[in-house]
Design an enzyme around this catalytic site. Sequence first.
Site, short mmCIF file in Angstrom:
data_model
loop_
_atom_site.label_atom_id
_atom_site.label_comp_id
_atom_site.label_asym_id
_atom_site.label_seq_id
_atom_site.Cartn_x
_atom_site.Cartn_y
_atom_site.Cartn_z
N PRO A 1 -12.54 7.73 -7.06
CA PRO A 1 -11.51 8.96 -8.01
C PRO A 1 -11.11 8.84 -9.03
CG PRO A 1 -10.82 7.93 -5.50
CD PRO A 1 -11.63 7.09 -6.16
N ASP B 1 -15.10 -7.15 -2.26
CA ASP B 1 -15.75 -7.63 -1.67
C ASP B 1 -14.93 -9.17 -3.58
OD1 ASP B 1 -16.05 -6.88 -4.10
OD2 ASP B 1 -18.59 -7.91 -4.20
N HIS C 1 0.73 6.69 -4.02
CA HIS C 1 1.25 6.76 -4.57
C HIS C 1 2.91 7.48 -5.06
CE1 HIS C 1 -2.57 7.61 -6.81
NE2 HIS C 1 -2.62 7.43 -6.32
N HIS D 1 -9.41 -0.30 -5.88
CA HIS D 1 -9.91 0.03 -6.47
C HIS D 1 -11.61 -2.09 -6.32
CE1 HIS D 1 -8.85 3.03 -10.48
NE2 HIS D 1 -8.27 2.32 -8.81
N ASP D 2 -10.79 -2.49 -5.71
CA ASP D 2 -11.87 -3.72 -5.21
C ASP D 2 -12.52 -2.74 -4.58
OD1 ASP D 2 -13.17 -5.71 -5.00
OD2 ASP D 2 -12.16 -6.97 -3.06
N SER E 1 -14.54 -8.68 -5.99
CA SER E 1 -16.05 -8.41 -7.24
C SER E 1 -15.07 -7.65 -8.63
CB SER E 1 -17.00 -7.31 -6.98
OG SER E 1 -16.80 -6.32 -6.50
N ASP F 1 8.23 6.11 0.76
CA ASP F 1 8.67 6.84 1.08
C ASP F 1 8.16 7.67 1.80
OD1 ASP F 1 10.02 7.91 -0.70
OD2 ASP F 1 11.36 7.19 -0.73
N ARG G 1 -3.86 -0.98 -6.43
CA ARG G 1 -4.29 0.03 -6.82
C ARG G 1 -5.54 -1.37 -6.98
NH1 ARG G 1 -5.66 3.82 -10.42
NH2 ARG G 1 -6.46 3.31 -12.91
N GLY H 1 -17.45 -2.69 -2.23
CA GLY H 1 -16.55 -3.12 -0.61
C GLY H 1 -15.72 -4.45 -0.78
N ASN I 1 -10.96 1.51 -14.09
CA ASN I 1 -10.21 0.08 -14.06
C ASN I 1 -9.55 0.02 -15.43
OD1 ASN I 1 -10.53 -0.28 -12.08
ND2 ASN I 1 -13.17 -1.25 -12.21
N ASP J 1 6.92 9.44 -8.71
CA ASP J 1 8.24 9.48 -8.02
C ASP J 1 9.49 8.66 -8.47
OD1 ASP J 1 10.00 9.78 -5.74
OD2 ASP J 1 9.49 9.18 -3.82
C1 HEM Z 1 -7.40 9.41 -3.23
C2 HEM Z 1 -7.47 9.23 -4.45
C3 HEM Z 1 -7.38 7.98 -5.74
C4 HEM Z 1 -6.68 8.73 -7.61
C5 HEM Z 1 -7.61 9.90 -8.09
C6 HEM Z 1 -5.38 7.66 -7.70
C7 HEM Z 1 -5.75 8.39 -9.07
C8 HEM Z 1 -4.55 7.38 -9.60
C9 HEM Z 1 -4.29 6.78 -11.39
C10 HEM Z 1 -4.51 8.33 -12.51
C11 HEM Z 1 -2.99 6.55 -10.93
C12 HEM Z 1 -2.39 5.84 -12.54
C13 HEM Z 1 -2.91 4.94 -12.96
C14 HEM Z 1 -2.46 4.53 -14.66
O1 HEM Z 1 -2.18 5.73 -15.67
O2 HEM Z 1 -1.64 3.94 -15.07
C15 HEM Z 1 -3.02 5.59 -10.11
C16 HEM Z 1 -1.96 4.57 -9.46
C17 HEM Z 1 -1.56 3.94 -8.63
N1 HEM Z 1 -2.72 4.17 -7.78
FE1 HEM Z 1 -3.60 5.56 -7.13
N2 HEM Z 1 -5.63 7.16 -6.70
C18 HEM Z 1 -6.21 7.71 -5.79
C19 HEM Z 1 -5.81 6.76 -4.58
C20 HEM Z 1 -4.76 5.03 -4.19
C21 HEM Z 1 -5.03 4.75 -3.33
C22 HEM Z 1 -6.18 4.90 -1.68
C23 HEM Z 1 -3.90 3.74 -3.32
C24 HEM Z 1 -3.37 2.43 -2.98
C25 HEM Z 1 -4.91 2.57 -0.97
C26 HEM Z 1 -3.87 3.76 -4.74
C27 HEM Z 1 -2.92 2.88 -4.86
C28 HEM Z 1 -1.85 3.52 -6.70
C29 HEM Z 1 -1.35 2.44 -6.89
C30 HEM Z 1 -0.18 1.89 -6.09
C31 HEM Z 1 -0.61 3.07 -8.43
C32 HEM Z 1 0.26 2.78 -8.94
C33 HEM Z 1 0.18 1.61 -10.36
C34 HEM Z 1 1.02 1.11 -11.05
O3 HEM Z 1 2.30 1.64 -11.10
O4 HEM Z 1 0.71 0.26 -11.37
N3 HEM Z 1 -4.54 5.08 -4.93
N4 HEM Z 1 -3.66 6.19 -9.12
#
Ligand code: HEM
Length: 409
Positions: free
Chosen positions: A253, A163, A283, A155-156, A165, A336, A151, A161, A184, A328
Amino acid sequence: MNHHKTGKKFHARGSMAFGFHHLIKGTQKVVGAFARGVTGHNVPQTAEQQQHQNIEQQQPHTKEENAPQNAEQHVPQTAEQQQPQANEQHVPQDAEQQVPQTAEEHVEPEVLGGLREGFYQKTCPQAEEIIRNGLVRAMQNNSKIVAAIPRLFFHDCFVNGCDGSILLDTTPSGAEIEKSAGQNGITVKGYELIDEIKLELEKNCPGIVSCSDILAYLSRDAFVASGLPHYEVSGGRRDGMESLEANVADNIPVPDDSVDLMIELFNRKGLNAEDLVVLIGAHSIGVAHCFNFLYRMDDPEKAKMVDPRLGNVMRFTCTNQMSTLAFDAATQYKMDSVYYKQLLMNRGLLESDQVLAQDIRTRGLVQLFNNDEIGWFDKFGKAMNKLGAVEVLTGNQGQIRKQCRAVNA
Ligand code: HEM
Protein backbone atom coordinates in the site's frame (compact mmCIF):
# COMPACT_ATOMS: atom_id res chain seq x y z
CA MET A 1 12.66 -24.07 -7.32
CA ASN A 2 9.92 -24.87 -4.92
CA HIS A 3 7.65 -21.90 -4.75
CA HIS A 4 4.18 -22.85 -3.66
CA LYS A 5 2.71 -19.40 -3.52
CA THR A 6 -0.80 -18.46 -4.46
CA GLY A 7 -2.65 -15.28 -5.29
CA LYS A 8 0.33 -13.43 -6.64
CA LYS A 9 -1.21 -11.90 -9.76
CA PHE A 10 -3.25 -8.81 -9.11
CA HIS A 11 -4.72 -5.98 -11.14
CA ALA A 12 -2.62 -2.90 -11.72
CA ARG A 13 -2.80 -0.14 -9.12
CA GLY A 14 -4.46 3.21 -9.65
CA SER A 15 -2.43 5.42 -11.92
CA MET A 16 -2.12 8.10 -9.25
CA ALA A 17 -0.34 5.80 -6.83
CA PHE A 18 1.83 4.39 -9.55
CA GLY A 19 2.79 7.78 -10.91
CA PHE A 20 3.57 9.08 -7.45
CA HIS A 21 5.95 6.26 -6.65
CA HIS A 22 7.53 6.42 -10.03
CA LEU A 23 8.44 9.98 -9.12
CA ILE A 24 9.72 8.91 -5.71
CA LYS A 25 11.94 6.30 -7.24
CA GLY A 26 13.57 8.91 -9.44
CA THR A 27 14.15 11.12 -6.41
CA GLN A 28 15.74 8.30 -4.46
CA LYS A 29 18.34 7.67 -7.10
CA VAL A 30 19.53 11.27 -6.87
CA VAL A 31 19.44 11.81 -3.15
CA GLY A 32 19.75 8.32 -1.67
CA ALA A 33 23.14 8.78 -0.03
CA PHE A 34 22.10 12.05 1.56
CA ALA A 35 18.91 10.54 2.91
CA ARG A 36 20.73 7.82 4.81
CA GLY A 37 22.75 10.51 6.55
CA VAL A 38 19.66 12.51 7.40
CA THR A 39 17.74 9.68 8.99
CA GLY A 40 20.54 8.64 11.31
CA HIS A 41 20.68 11.76 13.47
CA ASN A 42 18.70 13.43 16.20
CA VAL A 43 18.45 10.63 18.75
CA PRO A 44 16.92 11.69 22.04
CA GLN A 45 18.84 10.14 24.91
CA THR A 46 15.82 9.64 27.08
CA ALA A 47 13.94 7.71 24.41
CA GLU A 48 16.91 5.40 23.93
CA GLN A 49 17.25 4.77 27.61
CA GLN A 50 13.56 4.06 27.80
CA GLN A 51 13.77 1.54 24.97
CA HIS A 52 16.68 -0.29 26.53
CA GLN A 53 14.85 -0.51 29.78
CA ASN A 54 11.77 -1.91 28.07
CA ILE A 55 13.54 -4.61 26.13
CA GLU A 56 15.51 -5.74 29.15
CA GLN A 57 12.46 -5.79 31.38
CA GLN A 58 10.34 -7.73 28.93
CA GLN A 59 12.41 -10.79 28.15
CA PRO A 60 10.40 -13.14 25.94
CA HIS A 61 9.56 -16.47 27.54
CA THR A 62 10.84 -19.65 26.03
CA LYS A 63 8.47 -22.52 25.46
CA GLU A 64 9.97 -24.36 28.43
CA GLU A 65 9.39 -21.53 30.85
CA ASN A 66 5.91 -20.89 29.72
CA ALA A 67 4.13 -23.69 27.91
CA PRO A 68 1.36 -21.93 26.01
CA GLN A 69 -0.56 -25.13 25.13
CA ASN A 70 -2.58 -24.60 28.23
CA ALA A 71 -3.52 -21.08 29.12
CA GLU A 72 -4.08 -22.05 32.75
CA GLN A 73 -0.41 -22.89 33.12
CA HIS A 74 0.59 -19.52 31.76
CA VAL A 75 1.91 -17.56 34.72
CA PRO A 76 3.42 -14.25 33.70
CA GLN A 77 6.82 -13.65 35.26
CA THR A 78 6.55 -9.98 36.09
CA ALA A 79 3.81 -7.39 36.27
CA GLU A 80 5.00 -5.92 32.95
CA GLN A 81 4.58 -9.25 31.22
CA GLN A 82 0.97 -9.62 32.23
CA GLN A 83 -1.18 -8.95 29.23
CA PRO A 84 -4.80 -8.24 29.97
CA GLN A 85 -7.13 -10.30 27.84
CA ALA A 86 -9.22 -8.48 25.28
CA ASN A 87 -12.56 -9.58 23.98
CA GLU A 88 -12.00 -11.22 20.59
CA GLN A 89 -15.46 -10.53 19.26
CA HIS A 90 -15.91 -7.02 20.50
CA VAL A 91 -17.80 -4.68 18.21
CA PRO A 92 -16.21 -1.27 17.86
CA GLN A 93 -18.64 0.59 20.11
CA ASP A 94 -17.36 1.56 23.47
CA ALA A 95 -14.28 0.42 25.30
CA GLU A 96 -16.22 0.29 28.59
CA GLN A 97 -18.50 -2.41 27.23
CA GLN A 98 -15.65 -4.85 26.80
CA VAL A 99 -15.79 -7.94 28.95
CA PRO A 100 -12.39 -9.48 29.72
CA GLN A 101 -12.04 -13.07 28.56
CA THR A 102 -11.29 -15.96 30.80
CA ALA A 103 -8.03 -17.86 30.36
CA GLU A 104 -9.92 -20.84 28.88
CA GLU A 105 -11.44 -18.73 26.09
CA HIS A 106 -8.03 -17.34 25.24
CA VAL A 107 -6.25 -20.54 24.18
CA GLU A 108 -4.45 -19.88 20.89
CA PRO A 109 -4.14 -22.51 18.18
CA GLU A 110 -0.60 -23.92 18.00
CA VAL A 111 -0.44 -23.87 14.26
CA LEU A 112 -0.94 -20.83 12.04
CA GLY A 113 -0.06 -21.38 8.40
CA GLY A 114 2.00 -24.42 9.45
CA LEU A 115 4.05 -22.34 11.89
CA ARG A 116 4.62 -23.19 15.55
CA GLU A 117 5.52 -21.41 18.76
CA GLY A 118 8.80 -22.61 20.23
CA PHE A 119 9.90 -23.82 16.80
CA TYR A 120 13.63 -23.66 17.63
CA GLN A 121 13.29 -24.97 21.17
CA LYS A 122 15.17 -28.19 20.35
CA THR A 123 17.24 -27.23 17.30
CA CYS A 124 18.51 -23.81 18.41
CA PRO A 125 17.22 -22.93 21.87
CA GLN A 126 19.23 -19.71 22.01
CA ALA A 127 17.82 -18.39 18.69
CA GLU A 128 15.33 -15.91 20.10
CA GLU A 129 17.89 -14.64 22.59
CA ILE A 130 20.53 -14.12 19.90
CA ILE A 131 18.00 -12.18 17.84
CA ARG A 132 16.95 -10.03 20.79
CA ASN A 133 20.54 -9.31 21.77
CA GLY A 134 21.27 -8.23 18.21
CA LEU A 135 18.54 -5.63 18.48
CA VAL A 136 19.73 -4.39 21.87
CA ARG A 137 23.24 -3.93 20.46
CA ALA A 138 22.00 -2.12 17.36
CA MET A 139 19.85 0.22 19.44
CA GLN A 140 22.93 1.49 21.22
CA ASN A 141 24.08 3.16 18.01
CA ASN A 142 20.79 3.81 16.29
CA SER A 143 17.48 4.08 18.07
CA LYS A 144 15.66 4.40 14.72
CA ILE A 145 16.40 0.78 13.91
CA VAL A 146 13.45 -0.17 16.10
CA ALA A 147 10.94 1.37 13.68
CA ALA A 148 12.81 0.26 10.57
CA ILE A 149 12.54 -3.47 11.30
CA PRO A 150 8.74 -3.92 11.41
CA ARG A 151 8.40 -2.00 8.15
CA LEU A 152 10.95 -4.34 6.59
CA PHE A 153 8.93 -7.32 7.81
CA PHE A 154 5.62 -5.91 6.52
CA HIS A 155 7.12 -5.25 3.09
CA ASP A 156 8.57 -8.76 3.03
CA CYS A 157 5.29 -10.44 3.97
CA PHE A 158 3.10 -8.55 1.51
CA VAL A 159 5.29 -9.43 -1.48
CA ASN A 160 5.51 -13.15 -2.12
CA GLY A 161 4.77 -13.92 1.52
CA CYS A 162 7.02 -13.82 4.59
CA ASP A 163 9.93 -15.56 2.89
CA GLY A 164 12.80 -13.12 3.38
CA SER A 165 12.70 -12.30 -0.35
CA ILE A 166 13.10 -8.59 0.39
CA LEU A 167 16.55 -9.36 1.84
CA LEU A 168 17.97 -10.79 -1.40
CA ASP A 169 20.55 -8.70 -3.27
CA THR A 170 20.20 -10.74 -6.42
CA THR A 171 17.70 -13.22 -7.78
CA PRO A 172 18.65 -16.29 -9.82
CA SER A 173 16.98 -14.97 -13.01
CA GLY A 174 19.05 -11.79 -12.77
CA ALA A 175 15.89 -9.63 -12.82
CA GLU A 176 15.45 -6.46 -10.72
CA ILE A 177 14.91 -7.31 -7.06
CA GLU A 178 12.30 -6.18 -4.52
CA LYS A 179 14.78 -3.78 -2.92
CA SER A 180 14.86 -1.73 -6.13
CA ALA A 181 11.14 -1.00 -6.06
CA GLY A 182 9.98 2.55 -5.27
CA GLN A 183 7.97 1.42 -2.23
CA ASN A 184 11.15 -0.08 -0.75
CA GLY A 185 14.20 1.84 -1.94
CA ILE A 186 15.78 4.08 0.65
CA THR A 187 12.84 4.11 3.04
CA VAL A 188 13.21 0.45 3.97
CA LYS A 189 16.21 -0.21 6.17
CA GLY A 190 17.68 -2.65 8.64
CA TYR A 191 19.39 -5.11 6.28
CA GLU A 192 22.76 -4.86 8.05
CA LEU A 193 21.25 -5.84 11.38
CA ILE A 194 19.71 -8.94 9.79
CA ASP A 195 23.16 -9.83 8.39
CA GLU A 196 24.79 -9.47 11.82
CA ILE A 197 22.17 -11.60 13.53
CA LYS A 198 22.29 -14.25 10.82
CA LEU A 199 26.09 -14.46 11.19
CA GLU A 200 25.73 -15.00 14.92
CA LEU A 201 23.02 -17.64 14.41
CA GLU A 202 25.11 -19.49 11.84
CA LYS A 203 27.99 -19.64 14.34
CA ASN A 204 25.72 -21.16 16.97
CA CYS A 205 23.31 -23.28 14.94
CA PRO A 206 24.43 -23.54 11.31
CA GLY A 207 21.67 -23.92 8.73
CA ILE A 208 18.82 -23.88 11.23
CA VAL A 209 17.21 -20.45 11.56
CA SER A 210 15.66 -18.91 8.46
CA CYS A 211 16.07 -15.27 7.51
CA SER A 212 12.30 -14.91 7.37
CA ASP A 213 11.99 -16.11 10.98
CA ILE A 214 14.69 -13.64 12.06
CA LEU A 215 12.48 -10.86 10.66
CA ALA A 216 9.42 -12.15 12.50
CA TYR A 217 11.10 -12.45 15.92
CA LEU A 218 13.01 -9.23 15.51
CA SER A 219 9.86 -7.28 14.66
CA ARG A 220 8.26 -8.55 17.86
CA ASP A 221 11.36 -7.52 19.82
CA ALA A 222 11.28 -4.08 18.21
CA PHE A 223 7.68 -3.52 19.27
CA VAL A 224 8.38 -4.84 22.77
CA ALA A 225 11.38 -2.49 22.99
CA SER A 226 8.89 0.27 22.20
CA GLY A 227 6.56 -0.67 25.03
CA LEU A 228 4.26 -3.31 23.55
CA PRO A 229 3.67 -6.21 25.95
CA HIS A 230 5.46 -9.41 25.01
CA TYR A 231 3.69 -11.78 22.62
CA GLU A 232 4.75 -15.21 21.40
CA VAL A 233 5.78 -15.51 17.76
CA SER A 234 5.28 -18.67 15.72
CA GLY A 235 8.33 -19.88 13.77
CA GLY A 236 9.10 -22.36 11.03
CA ARG A 237 9.15 -20.12 7.96
CA ARG A 238 11.57 -21.10 5.24
CA ASP A 239 13.30 -18.72 2.88
CA GLY A 240 12.18 -18.02 -0.67
CA MET A 241 14.50 -18.22 -3.66
CA GLU A 242 13.24 -15.38 -5.79
CA SER A 243 12.93 -11.62 -5.35
CA LEU A 244 11.24 -9.59 -8.07
CA GLU A 245 10.70 -5.85 -8.23
CA ALA A 246 7.73 -6.55 -10.50
CA ASN A 247 5.82 -8.09 -7.56
CA VAL A 248 6.06 -5.03 -5.32
CA ALA A 249 3.90 -2.28 -6.84
CA ASP A 250 0.62 -4.21 -6.80
CA ASN A 251 1.01 -5.46 -3.24
CA ILE A 252 2.45 -2.74 -1.02
CA PRO A 253 0.00 0.00 0.00
CA VAL A 254 1.06 3.57 -0.65
CA PRO A 255 0.20 6.85 1.11
CA ASP A 256 -2.50 7.96 -1.30
CA ASP A 257 -4.36 4.65 -1.32
CA SER A 258 -8.08 4.67 -0.55
CA VAL A 259 -9.57 2.70 2.33
CA ASP A 260 -11.17 0.42 -0.29
CA LEU A 261 -7.83 -0.40 -1.81
CA MET A 262 -6.07 -0.90 1.52
CA ILE A 263 -8.79 -3.27 2.69
CA GLU A 264 -8.57 -5.13 -0.61
CA LEU A 265 -4.79 -5.46 -0.36
CA PHE A 266 -5.12 -6.78 3.19
CA ASN A 267 -7.96 -9.14 2.23
CA ARG A 268 -5.82 -10.70 -0.46
CA LYS A 269 -3.33 -11.62 2.22
CA GLY A 270 -5.99 -13.10 4.49
CA LEU A 271 -6.13 -10.03 6.74
CA ASN A 272 -9.33 -8.07 7.36
CA ALA A 273 -10.22 -4.41 7.89
CA GLU A 274 -9.73 -4.75 11.64
CA ASP A 275 -6.24 -6.18 11.12
CA LEU A 276 -5.51 -3.16 8.95
CA VAL A 277 -6.56 -0.68 11.64
CA VAL A 278 -4.78 -2.69 14.36
CA LEU A 279 -1.53 -2.95 12.41
CA ILE A 280 -1.53 0.62 11.15
CA GLY A 281 -0.90 1.40 14.83
CA ALA A 282 2.71 0.41 14.03
CA HIS A 283 2.88 4.01 12.86
CA SER A 284 2.87 4.92 16.52
CA ILE A 285 6.66 4.68 16.12
CA GLY A 286 8.97 5.93 13.41
CA VAL A 287 9.04 8.61 10.78
CA ALA A 288 7.93 9.42 7.26
CA HIS A 289 9.76 11.38 4.60
CA CYS A 290 8.15 14.60 3.43
CA PHE A 291 7.64 13.26 -0.11
CA ASN A 292 5.14 10.85 1.41
CA PHE A 293 2.82 13.51 2.85
CA LEU A 294 3.76 17.09 1.89
CA TYR A 295 1.79 16.83 -1.37
CA ARG A 296 -1.36 16.97 0.80
CA MET A 297 -0.71 20.64 1.50
CA ASP A 298 -0.54 21.51 -2.21
CA ASP A 299 -4.09 20.36 -2.84
CA PRO A 300 -6.71 22.56 -1.11
CA GLU A 301 -9.19 19.67 -0.81
CA LYS A 302 -6.63 17.37 0.79
CA ALA A 303 -5.22 20.17 2.94
CA LYS A 304 -8.66 20.52 4.56
CA MET A 305 -8.17 17.08 6.07
CA VAL A 306 -4.99 18.19 7.85
CA ASP A 307 -5.13 19.85 11.26
CA PRO A 308 -3.81 23.40 10.61
CA ARG A 309 -1.15 23.06 13.31
CA LEU A 310 0.16 19.87 11.73
CA GLY A 311 0.05 21.61 8.35
CA ASN A 312 2.31 24.33 9.74
CA VAL A 313 4.70 21.76 11.19
CA MET A 314 4.81 19.98 7.81
CA ARG A 315 5.65 23.20 5.98
CA PHE A 316 8.19 24.27 8.58
CA THR A 317 9.95 20.91 8.88
CA CYS A 318 9.93 19.89 5.25
CA THR A 319 12.76 22.06 4.03
CA ASN A 320 13.10 19.45 1.29
CA GLN A 321 11.29 16.29 0.27
CA MET A 322 13.87 14.13 2.03
CA SER A 323 13.33 15.67 5.47
CA THR A 324 11.49 13.45 7.92
CA LEU A 325 8.76 13.95 10.49
CA ALA A 326 7.70 11.56 13.25
CA PHE A 327 4.28 9.96 12.81
CA ASP A 328 3.53 10.65 16.46
CA ALA A 329 5.88 13.41 17.55
CA ALA A 330 4.76 13.32 21.20
CA THR A 331 5.78 9.68 21.69
CA GLN A 332 7.87 8.79 18.64
CA TYR A 333 9.59 5.83 20.28
CA LYS A 334 6.60 4.44 22.12
CA MET A 335 3.88 2.07 20.94
CA ASP A 336 0.77 3.69 22.40
CA SER A 337 -2.75 4.67 21.52
CA VAL A 338 -1.79 8.35 21.22
CA TYR A 339 -1.38 7.63 17.53
CA TYR A 340 -5.11 6.87 17.21
CA LYS A 341 -5.96 10.02 19.14
CA GLN A 342 -3.89 11.99 16.64
CA LEU A 343 -5.90 10.47 13.78
CA LEU A 344 -9.14 11.53 15.45
CA MET A 345 -7.76 15.08 15.59
CA ASN A 346 -6.78 15.07 11.89
CA ARG A 347 -3.14 14.86 12.82
CA GLY A 348 -2.30 11.75 10.82
CA LEU A 349 0.80 12.36 8.75
CA LEU A 350 -0.08 10.05 5.89
CA GLU A 351 -3.27 10.51 3.93
CA SER A 352 -3.71 6.71 4.02
CA ASP A 353 -3.62 6.77 7.82
CA GLN A 354 -5.95 9.73 8.09
CA VAL A 355 -8.67 8.27 5.85
CA LEU A 356 -9.00 5.36 8.29
CA ALA A 357 -10.36 7.82 10.85
CA GLN A 358 -12.89 9.14 8.31
CA ASP A 359 -14.28 6.00 6.69
CA ILE A 360 -17.42 4.52 8.22
CA ARG A 361 -15.92 0.99 8.17
CA THR A 362 -12.81 1.89 10.12
CA ARG A 363 -13.56 5.00 12.17
CA GLY A 364 -15.18 3.02 14.99
CA LEU A 365 -12.05 0.92 15.33
CA VAL A 366 -9.84 4.00 15.47
CA GLN A 367 -12.07 5.32 18.26
CA LEU A 368 -12.04 1.98 20.03
CA PHE A 369 -8.25 1.65 20.05
CA ASN A 370 -7.92 5.25 21.15
CA ASN A 371 -10.06 4.41 24.19
CA ASP A 372 -8.67 0.95 24.85
CA GLU A 373 -4.91 0.74 24.55
CA ILE A 374 -4.73 -2.60 26.37
CA GLY A 375 -7.29 -4.15 24.00
CA TRP A 376 -5.29 -2.82 21.04
CA PHE A 377 -2.03 -4.24 22.44
CA ASP A 378 -3.62 -7.66 22.68
CA LYS A 379 -4.99 -7.53 19.16
CA PHE A 380 -1.70 -6.23 17.86
CA GLY A 381 0.29 -9.34 18.81
CA LYS A 382 -2.36 -11.57 17.26
CA ALA A 383 -2.50 -9.52 14.07
CA MET A 384 1.30 -9.61 13.81
CA ASN A 385 1.15 -13.41 13.91
CA LYS A 386 -1.47 -13.31 11.16
CA LEU A 387 0.75 -11.02 9.12
CA GLY A 388 3.68 -13.32 9.81
CA ALA A 389 1.79 -16.32 8.43
CA VAL A 390 1.06 -14.76 5.02
CA GLU A 391 1.93 -17.18 2.19
CA VAL A 392 4.73 -18.76 4.21
CA LEU A 393 6.95 -21.57 2.98
CA THR A 394 7.20 -24.44 5.47
CA GLY A 395 8.35 -28.06 5.67
CA ASN A 396 10.48 -28.86 2.62
CA GLN A 397 9.56 -25.72 0.71
CA GLY A 398 12.18 -23.07 0.00
CA GLN A 399 15.44 -23.30 1.93
CA ILE A 400 17.28 -22.06 5.00
CA ARG A 401 19.63 -19.51 3.51
CA LYS A 402 23.22 -19.49 4.74
CA GLN A 403 23.26 -15.75 4.38
CA CYS A 404 20.22 -13.57 3.95
CA ARG A 405 21.31 -11.63 0.87
CA ALA A 406 21.72 -14.61 -1.45
CA VAL A 407 20.07 -17.94 -2.18
CA ASN A 408 22.25 -20.94 -1.37
CA ALA A 409 24.52 -22.03 -4.20
C1 HEM B 1 -1.68 -0.17 5.32
C2 HEM B 1 -1.02 0.64 4.76
C3 HEM B 1 0.35 1.19 5.05
C4 HEM B 1 0.88 2.22 4.36
C5 HEM B 1 0.23 2.99 3.21
C6 HEM B 1 2.17 2.49 4.93
C7 HEM B 1 3.01 3.47 4.48
C8 HEM B 1 4.15 3.87 5.14
C9 HEM B 1 4.96 4.98 4.74
C10 HEM B 1 4.73 5.84 3.51
C11 HEM B 1 5.94 5.12 5.65
C12 HEM B 1 7.02 6.19 5.69
C13 HEM B 1 8.26 5.75 4.94
C14 HEM B 1 9.27 6.86 4.86
O1 HEM B 1 8.93 7.91 4.36
O2 HEM B 1 10.41 6.65 5.32
C15 HEM B 1 5.77 4.08 6.63
C16 HEM B 1 6.58 3.89 7.72
C17 HEM B 1 6.43 2.86 8.62
N1 HEM B 1 5.55 1.82 8.51
FE1 HEM B 1 3.96 1.74 7.28
N2 HEM B 1 2.41 1.62 5.96
C18 HEM B 1 1.34 0.78 6.07
C19 HEM B 1 1.22 -0.27 6.95
C20 HEM B 1 2.18 -0.65 7.86
C21 HEM B 1 2.17 -1.86 8.63
C22 HEM B 1 1.09 -2.93 8.54
C23 HEM B 1 3.28 -1.86 9.43
C24 HEM B 1 3.78 -2.87 10.41
C25 HEM B 1 3.11 -3.83 10.91
C26 HEM B 1 3.98 -0.62 9.16
C27 HEM B 1 5.10 -0.19 9.82
C28 HEM B 1 5.75 0.99 9.58
C29 HEM B 1 6.78 1.54 10.43
C30 HEM B 1 7.25 0.97 11.76
C31 HEM B 1 7.21 2.71 9.83
C32 HEM B 1 8.32 3.65 10.32
C33 HEM B 1 9.62 3.27 9.63
C34 HEM B 1 10.82 4.06 10.10
O3 HEM B 1 10.71 5.01 10.87
O4 HEM B 1 11.94 3.69 9.65
N3 HEM B 1 3.30 0.07 8.19
N4 HEM B 1 4.68 3.32 6.28
